[in-house]
Structure formats: structure tokens, C-alpha cells
Design a protein around this motif. Structure first.
Motif, short mmCIF file in Angstrom:
data_model
loop_
_atom_site.label_atom_id
_atom_site.label_comp_id
_atom_site.label_asym_id
_atom_site.label_seq_id
_atom_site.Cartn_x
_atom_site.Cartn_y
_atom_site.Cartn_z
N SER A 1 0.83 -1.20 0.00
CA SER A 1 0.00 0.00 0.00
C SER A 1 0.87 1.26 0.00
O SER A 1 0.60 2.21 -0.75
N LEU A 2 1.92 1.25 0.83
CA LEU A 2 2.82 2.40 0.86
C LEU A 2 3.52 2.59 -0.49
O LEU A 2 3.66 3.73 -0.98
N GLU A 3 3.93 1.49 -1.09
CA GLU A 3 4.58 1.56 -2.40
C GLU A 3 3.62 2.11 -3.45
O GLU A 3 4.00 2.94 -4.27
N GLN A 4 2.37 1.65 -3.41
CA GLN A 4 1.38 2.12 -4.38
C GLN A 4 1.07 3.61 -4.17
O GLN A 4 0.92 4.36 -5.15
N GLU A 5 0.99 4.04 -2.92
CA GLU A 5 0.76 5.46 -2.64
C GLU A 5 1.92 6.30 -3.19
O GLU A 5 1.70 7.38 -3.78
N THR A 6 3.12 5.78 -2.99
CA THR A 6 4.30 6.49 -3.51
C THR A 6 4.24 6.55 -5.03
O THR A 6 4.51 7.61 -5.63
N ASP A 7 3.86 5.43 -5.66
CA ASP A 7 3.75 5.41 -7.12
C ASP A 7 2.68 6.37 -7.60
O ASP A 7 2.88 7.09 -8.60
N ILE A 8 1.54 6.43 -6.92
CA ILE A 8 0.45 7.34 -7.31
C ILE A 8 0.91 8.78 -7.19
O ILE A 8 0.69 9.61 -8.08
N LYS A 9 1.59 9.10 -6.10
CA LYS A 9 2.09 10.47 -5.90
C LYS A 9 3.09 10.82 -7.00
O LYS A 9 3.10 11.93 -7.52
N GLU A 10 3.93 9.86 -7.35
CA GLU A 10 4.93 10.07 -8.40
C GLU A 10 4.24 10.30 -9.74
O GLU A 10 4.63 11.19 -10.51
N LEU A 11 3.21 9.51 -10.02
CA LEU A 11 2.46 9.68 -11.29
C LEU A 11 1.76 11.02 -11.32
O LEU A 11 1.74 11.69 -12.39
N LYS A 12 1.18 11.45 -10.22
CA LYS A 12 0.51 12.75 -10.16
C LYS A 12 1.52 13.87 -10.34
O LYS A 12 1.24 14.89 -10.98
N ARG A 13 2.69 13.69 -9.80
CA ARG A 13 3.71 14.71 -9.91
C ARG A 13 4.20 14.82 -11.35
O ARG A 13 4.44 15.91 -11.86
N VAL A 14 4.31 13.69 -12.04
CA VAL A 14 4.80 13.68 -13.40
C VAL A 14 3.80 14.33 -14.35
O VAL A 14 4.18 14.98 -15.30
N LYS A 15 2.51 14.17 -14.09
CA LYS A 15 1.47 14.76 -14.95
C LYS A 15 1.63 16.21 -14.97
O LYS A 15 1.64 17.13 -15.45
#
Length: 90
Positions: free
Chosen positions: A76-90
Motif C-alpha cells: 500500500s505504501l509503495e502504491q501510494e508512492t507510485d500514485i504520488k509520483e504519477l501525479k507529480r509527473v502529470k
């Protein structure tokens, strides 16, 4: 021996025999109670063994669930980090 003395001896023997019968009955009751107690102790011992086995199964299952929860939390922590990273990249 006189008849009177002989009668006293016989009377004493009868009393002793009667007392012996009472003791025998008393000991028979004690034996029955002891048998009952032994049966209950055996049953309790079997129940305790079963409870210990069940407890071991529960503890083992709990440890397994703890590991699964830990893995899910990490994922879950890894997925949250990935989601934040994807949002940041957009």
C-alpha cells in the motif's frame, strides 16, 4: 471358659465384624469417588491437550496473518508512492 465369657467374646466379635462391614462400605464409596476423580482428571488432561493444540494453531495462524498484513501495508505504501509520483509527473 464360662458361658458368660464365651458370650462376651462372641458379642465382641459380632461388633467387630459389623464395624468391619461398615469400614468396607465406606472404603467402597471412597474407591468409587476416587475412580470418578481419576476419570475427570483424564478428561481434563485431554481437554488441556486439545486446548493447547488449538492455541498453537491460532498462534501460528495469527503470525501468518501478521506477515500478510505487513506485506499488504508495504504494498500500500509503495502504491501510494507510485500514485504520488504519477501525479507529480502529470
Amino acid at each position: 471358659m464360662s458361658g458368660k465369657l464365651l458370650k462376651q467374646i462372641v458379642d465382641k466379635l459380632n461388633i467387630l465384624e459389623s464395624n468391619q462391614d461398615e469400614f468396607k462400605e465406606h472404603f467402597d464409596k471412597i474407591d468409587k469417588k476416587l475412580d470418578s476423580i481419576v476419570e475427570q482428571v483424564v478428561k481434563n488432561s485431554e481437554d488441556i491437550t486439545r486446548i493447547k493444540t488449538d492455541q498453537h494453531v491460532l498462534v501460528t495462524g495469527q503470525a501468518k496473518q501478521d506477515k500478510i498484513l505487513e506485506a499488504l501495508a508495504m504494498r500500500s505504501l509503495e502504491q501510494e508512492t507510485d500514485i504520488k509520483e504519477l501525479k507529480r509527473v502529470k
